[in-house]
Design an enzyme around this catalytic site. Structure first.
Site, PDB file in Angstrom:
ATOM      1  N   ALA A   7       0.853  -1.184   0.000  1.00 54.35           N
ATOM      2  CA  ALA A   7       0.000   0.000   0.000  1.00 54.35           C
ATOM      3  C   ALA A   7       0.893   1.239   0.000  1.00 54.35           C
ATOM      4  O   ALA A   7       1.363   1.693   1.052  1.00 54.35           O
ATOM      5  CB  ALA A   7      -0.923  -0.009   1.210  1.00 54.35           C
ATOM      6  N   ASN A   9       1.931   5.318  -1.563  1.00 54.44           N
ATOM      7  CA  ASN A   9       1.301   6.629  -1.527  1.00 54.44           C
ATOM      8  C   ASN A   9       0.411   6.912  -2.726  1.00 54.44           C
ATOM      9  O   ASN A   9      -0.420   7.827  -2.682  1.00 54.44           O
ATOM     10  CB  ASN A   9       2.378   7.710  -1.423  1.00 54.44           C
ATOM     11  CG  ASN A   9       3.047   7.719  -0.070  1.00 54.44           C
ATOM     12  OD1 ASN A   9       2.403   7.948   0.940  1.00 54.44           O
ATOM     13  ND2 ASN A   9       4.343   7.445  -0.049  1.00 54.44           N
ATOM     14  N   ILE A  12      -2.080   0.707  -4.641  1.00 55.89           N
ATOM     15  CA  ILE A  12      -1.967  -0.500  -3.822  1.00 55.89           C
ATOM     16  C   ILE A  12      -1.620  -1.643  -4.765  1.00 55.89           C
ATOM     17  O   ILE A  12      -2.435  -2.036  -5.611  1.00 55.89           O
ATOM     18  CB  ILE A  12      -3.280  -0.806  -3.085  1.00 55.89           C
ATOM     19  CG1 ILE A  12      -3.720   0.386  -2.246  1.00 55.89           C
ATOM     20  CG2 ILE A  12      -3.138  -2.076  -2.236  1.00 55.89           C
ATOM     21  CD1 ILE A  12      -5.210   0.474  -2.060  1.00 55.89           C
ATOM     22  N   LYS A  13      -0.397  -2.136  -4.672  1.00 57.39           N
ATOM     23  CA  LYS A  13       0.018  -3.264  -5.500  1.00 57.39           C
ATOM     24  C   LYS A  13      -0.218  -4.560  -4.737  1.00 57.39           C
ATOM     25  O   LYS A  13      -0.012  -4.593  -3.522  1.00 57.39           O
ATOM     26  CB  LYS A  13       1.500  -3.154  -5.876  1.00 57.39           C
ATOM     27  CG  LYS A  13       1.796  -2.152  -6.978  1.00 57.39           C
ATOM     28  CD  LYS A  13       1.800  -0.716  -6.513  1.00 57.39           C
ATOM     29  CE  LYS A  13       2.973  -0.375  -5.645  1.00 57.39           C
ATOM     30  NZ  LYS A  13       2.992   1.050  -5.216  1.00 57.39           N
ATOM     31  N   TYR A  94      19.112   1.619  11.623  1.00 57.90           N
ATOM     32  CA  TYR A  94      18.517   2.895  12.018  1.00 57.90           C
ATOM     33  C   TYR A  94      18.729   3.116  13.519  1.00 57.90           C
ATOM     34  O   TYR A  94      18.683   2.167  14.309  1.00 57.90           O
ATOM     35  CB  TYR A  94      17.026   2.886  11.709  1.00 57.90           C
ATOM     36  CG  TYR A  94      16.577   3.921  10.696  1.00 57.90           C
ATOM     37  CD1 TYR A  94      17.411   4.342   9.661  1.00 57.90           C
ATOM     38  CD2 TYR A  94      15.298   4.474  10.755  1.00 57.90           C
ATOM     39  CE1 TYR A  94      16.998   5.273   8.740  1.00 57.90           C
ATOM     40  CE2 TYR A  94      14.868   5.406   9.833  1.00 57.90           C
ATOM     41  CZ  TYR A  94      15.724   5.811   8.831  1.00 57.90           C
ATOM     42  OH  TYR A  94      15.305   6.728   7.915  1.00 57.90           O
ATOM     43  N   ASP A 103       7.904   0.014   3.890  1.00 62.89           N
ATOM     44  CA  ASP A 103       8.229  -0.303   2.500  1.00 62.89           C
ATOM     45  C   ASP A 103       9.742  -0.398   2.301  1.00 62.89           C
ATOM     46  O   ASP A 103      10.222  -1.290   1.578  1.00 62.89           O
ATOM     47  CB  ASP A 103       7.622   0.728   1.548  1.00 62.89           C
ATOM     48  CG  ASP A 103       8.026   2.162   1.861  1.00 62.89           C
ATOM     49  OD1 ASP A 103       8.500   2.457   2.985  1.00 62.89           O
ATOM     50  OD2 ASP A 103       7.857   3.025   0.972  1.00 62.89           O
ATOM     51  N   ARG A 104      10.493   0.473   2.945  1.00 63.98           N
ATOM     52  CA  ARG A 104      11.951   0.405   2.835  1.00 63.98           C
ATOM     53  C   ARG A 104      12.475  -0.881   3.470  1.00 63.98           C
ATOM     54  O   ARG A 104      13.391  -1.514   2.938  1.00 63.98           O
ATOM     55  CB  ARG A 104      12.581   1.638   3.493  1.00 63.98           C
ATOM     56  CG  ARG A 104      12.219   2.953   2.798  1.00 63.98           C
ATOM     57  CD  ARG A 104      12.679   4.153   3.611  1.00 63.98           C
ATOM     58  NE  ARG A 104      14.141   4.286   3.615  1.00 63.98           N
ATOM     59  CZ  ARG A 104      14.798   5.097   4.430  1.00 63.98           C
ATOM     60  NH1 ARG A 104      14.125   5.806   5.348  1.00 63.98           N
ATOM     61  NH2 ARG A 104      16.120   5.182   4.365  1.00 63.98           N
ATOM     62  N   THR A 176      12.048  25.323 -22.169  1.00 60.69           N
ATOM     63  CA  THR A 176      11.755  25.307 -20.733  1.00 60.69           C
ATOM     64  C   THR A 176      11.297  23.934 -20.274  1.00 60.69           C
ATOM     65  O   THR A 176      11.708  23.444 -19.212  1.00 60.69           O
ATOM     66  CB  THR A 176      10.690  26.371 -20.404  1.00 60.69           C
ATOM     67  OG1 THR A 176      11.199  27.661 -20.736  1.00 60.69           O
ATOM     68  CG2 THR A 176      10.331  26.332 -18.926  1.00 60.69           C
TER      69      THR A 176
END
Length: 250
Positions: A7, A9, A12-13, A94, A103-104, A176
């Site tokens: 899930a 941002n 949802i895969k 961490y 997710d990470r 541009t």
């Protein structure tokens, strides 16, 4: 069967894998928009034999509750992956392991199964994340930056005269739109290459690149590279088969 959910941002895969190993056997997969998250019930009904749902959610508690409600009465509660100190050969470096995005964490678990040397794990989506993992499986730290679409929208929404640009990458832009798109692509690729420099001199160093936005800048990268479709779902599959029990919420 086990139903895996990423899930994110934007979308949802989902992926179906066998309840028994190997974890890399995909039986079916697809995706849902956030507005159609209730359609998860249809996915479950269309695939009889699902016994568990294991997921990663970085899109917030409200979406998690919608997904939980969608399968209530059909299956046991969704088991949400929560980052911990270690899982499936990956150790979390961490300062506060619980602060790492789910997710990470899942992507790192998936990456470790694919490559046991030092690696930079890059997931390009709404945000682009860059995570360093050494040959011993220690996640050393990483970066989060806006993804390509966020960069483009930020320029269009916060400047008076710059459009929401659409153009191809150009080494030396002369319009541009080209300048905007090429600048954002340089920012993505440059961040990857600068981070990869930290492991470039180590044997078997590799960049694993995943996510829906990966194709936008993959060809610009000048580092040893392997494209992977969805490292988050790969990691969830490994976790579901080998990790400690996930946490059920809702």
């Amino acid at each position: 069967m086990i139903l895996l959910l990423d899930a994110g941002n934007t979308r949802i895969k989902w992926r179906l894998v066998a309840a028994a190993a190997p974890a890399d056997t995909t039986l079916a997969e697809g995706d849902l928009e956030h507005a159609g998250a209730g359609g998860l019930a249809g996915v479950v009904r269309a695939h009889p034999g699902i016994v568990r749902i294991v997921g990663s959610n970085v899109a917030g508690a409200a979406l998690g509750e919608v997904l939980q409600n969608a399968v209530r009465g059909l299956l046991p509660p969704i088991e949400w992956l929560l980052p911990g100190e270690s899982c499936a050969g990956v150790r979390n470096g961490y300062l506060d392991p619980a602060q790492l995005g789910a997710d990470r964490w899942a992507a790192l678990i998936g990456a470790r199964r694919l490559h046991t040397g030092p690696c930079l794990v890059v997931c390009a989506g709404t945000a682009t994340t860059l995570n360093l993992m050494n040959a011993d499986g220690l996640f050393e730290g990483g970066l989060i930056l806006p993804g390509m679409d966020l960069m483009l929208r930020a320029l269009a929404g916060n400047t008076a005269q710059l459009p929401l640009a659409e153009a191809a990458f150009t080494p030396v832009p002369r319009t541009t739109a080209e300048a905007i798109v090429s600048g954002c692509l340089h920012a993505q690729a440059g961040a990857v290459e600068r981070m990869f420099e930290r492991i470039a001199g180590q044997p078997d160093a590799l960049c694993l690149l995943s996510g829906g936005g990966a194709g936008q800048f993959a060809d610009l990268l000048r580092v040893p590279l392997r494209r992977v479709d969805n490292l988050v779902l790969d990691g969830l599959a490994i976790f579901a088969h080998n990790g400690p029990q996930a946490t059920s919420m809702g």
